[in-house]
Write an enzyme that holds these catalytic residues in place. Structure first.
Site, mmCIF file in Angstrom:
data_model
loop_
_atom_site.group_PDB
_atom_site.id
_atom_site.type_symbol
_atom_site.label_atom_id
_atom_site.label_comp_id
_atom_site.label_asym_id
_atom_site.label_seq_id
_atom_site.Cartn_x
_atom_site.Cartn_y
_atom_site.Cartn_z
ATOM 1 N N GLU A 16 2.962 0.159 -1.008
ATOM 2 C CA GLU A 16 1.620 0.113 -0.425
ATOM 3 C C GLU A 16 1.668 0.454 1.057
ATOM 4 O O GLU A 16 2.671 0.209 1.723
ATOM 5 C CB GLU A 16 1.014 -1.297 -0.535
ATOM 6 C CG GLU A 16 0.521 -1.661 -1.890
ATOM 7 C CD GLU A 16 -0.238 -2.987 -1.879
ATOM 8 O OE1 GLU A 16 -0.787 -3.307 -2.934
ATOM 9 O OE2 GLU A 16 -0.283 -3.682 -0.855
ATOM 10 N N ASP A 51 5.816 -7.576 -2.857
ATOM 11 C CA ASP A 51 5.035 -8.303 -1.860
ATOM 12 C C ASP A 51 5.852 -8.376 -0.578
ATOM 13 O O ASP A 51 7.040 -8.677 -0.626
ATOM 14 C CB ASP A 51 4.715 -9.721 -2.350
ATOM 15 C CG ASP A 51 3.840 -10.477 -1.370
ATOM 16 O OD1 ASP A 51 2.724 -10.007 -1.092
ATOM 17 O OD2 ASP A 51 4.272 -11.526 -0.865
ATOM 18 N N GLY A 52 5.200 -8.086 0.545
ATOM 19 C CA GLY A 52 5.905 -8.163 1.823
ATOM 20 C C GLY A 52 5.958 -6.849 2.577
ATOM 21 O O GLY A 52 6.837 -6.629 3.399
ATOM 22 N N HIS A 53 5.000 -5.972 2.325
ATOM 23 C CA HIS A 53 4.997 -4.671 3.001
ATOM 24 C C HIS A 53 4.855 -4.794 4.509
ATOM 25 O O HIS A 53 5.491 -4.053 5.255
ATOM 26 C CB HIS A 53 3.900 -3.776 2.423
ATOM 27 C CG HIS A 53 4.192 -3.339 1.039
ATOM 28 N ND1 HIS A 53 3.843 -4.086 -0.054
ATOM 29 C CD2 HIS A 53 4.850 -2.259 0.573
ATOM 30 C CE1 HIS A 53 4.258 -3.474 -1.141
ATOM 31 N NE2 HIS A 53 4.874 -2.357 -0.797
ATOM 32 N N HIS A 54 4.029 -5.724 4.966
ATOM 33 C CA HIS A 54 3.873 -5.904 6.416
ATOM 34 C C HIS A 54 5.151 -6.472 7.018
ATOM 35 O O HIS A 54 5.572 -6.052 8.100
ATOM 36 C CB HIS A 54 2.650 -6.789 6.712
ATOM 37 C CG HIS A 54 1.366 -6.080 6.462
ATOM 38 N ND1 HIS A 54 0.740 -6.110 5.237
ATOM 39 C CD2 HIS A 54 0.600 -5.296 7.262
ATOM 40 C CE1 HIS A 54 -0.357 -5.371 5.291
ATOM 41 N NE2 HIS A 54 -0.468 -4.855 6.510
#
Length: 135
Positions: A16, A51-54
């Site tokens: 993402e 989960d954890g793209h940022h």
């Protein structure tokens, strides 16, 4: 309780896009705290980010060599789309990750099993290529 692994950023595949302002804010927070507290959730075989793209983007900006990750799979994790116009399934996410096609920001929503581990890892340890950390 899940096992936390430490992987090189180069091995992880994003799925993402991210919001630059959110990355900057999170970077500032992590730097102020001086510790990494939430592992990135990664698919165990193809190593794409669930989960954890940022956090992944922050790790890149901080020049970290390693990040804490939880290795998960679609037997225990489900995925759905937050936006109707995008088709999302485990196979679609995997296919897009392999091709480098990113979903828009906050499009996928992974539902994880309960009880995933957090962590407290000093940032200084994540600048090394080899790590030995007590969990």
């Amino acid at each position: 309780m899940s096992i936390i692994h430490f992987l090189s950023l180069e091995k992880l595949r994003p799925t993402e896009s991210v919001a630059p302002r959110r990355v900057a804010k999170l970077k500032k927070k992590i730097q102020q705290e001086g510790v990494w507290t939430r592992p990135i959730c990664v698919e165990e075989n193809d190593l794409f980010i669930m989960d954890g793209h940022h956090r992944f983007a922050v790790a890149k900006r901080l020049g970290l060599k390693l990040v804490p990750v939880l290795l998960l799979n679609y037997e225990t994790t489900s995925v759905l789309s937050r936006k109707r116009k995008y088709k999302v399934s485990a196979s679609f996410v995997r296919s897009r990750a392999k091709k480098g096609f990113l979903y828009p920001l906050k499009n996928t929503c992974h539902i994880f099993p309960e009880g995933l581990s957090g962590c407290v890892v000093p940032l200084s340890k994540l600048h090394c290529s080899d790590i030995s950390v007590e969990h």
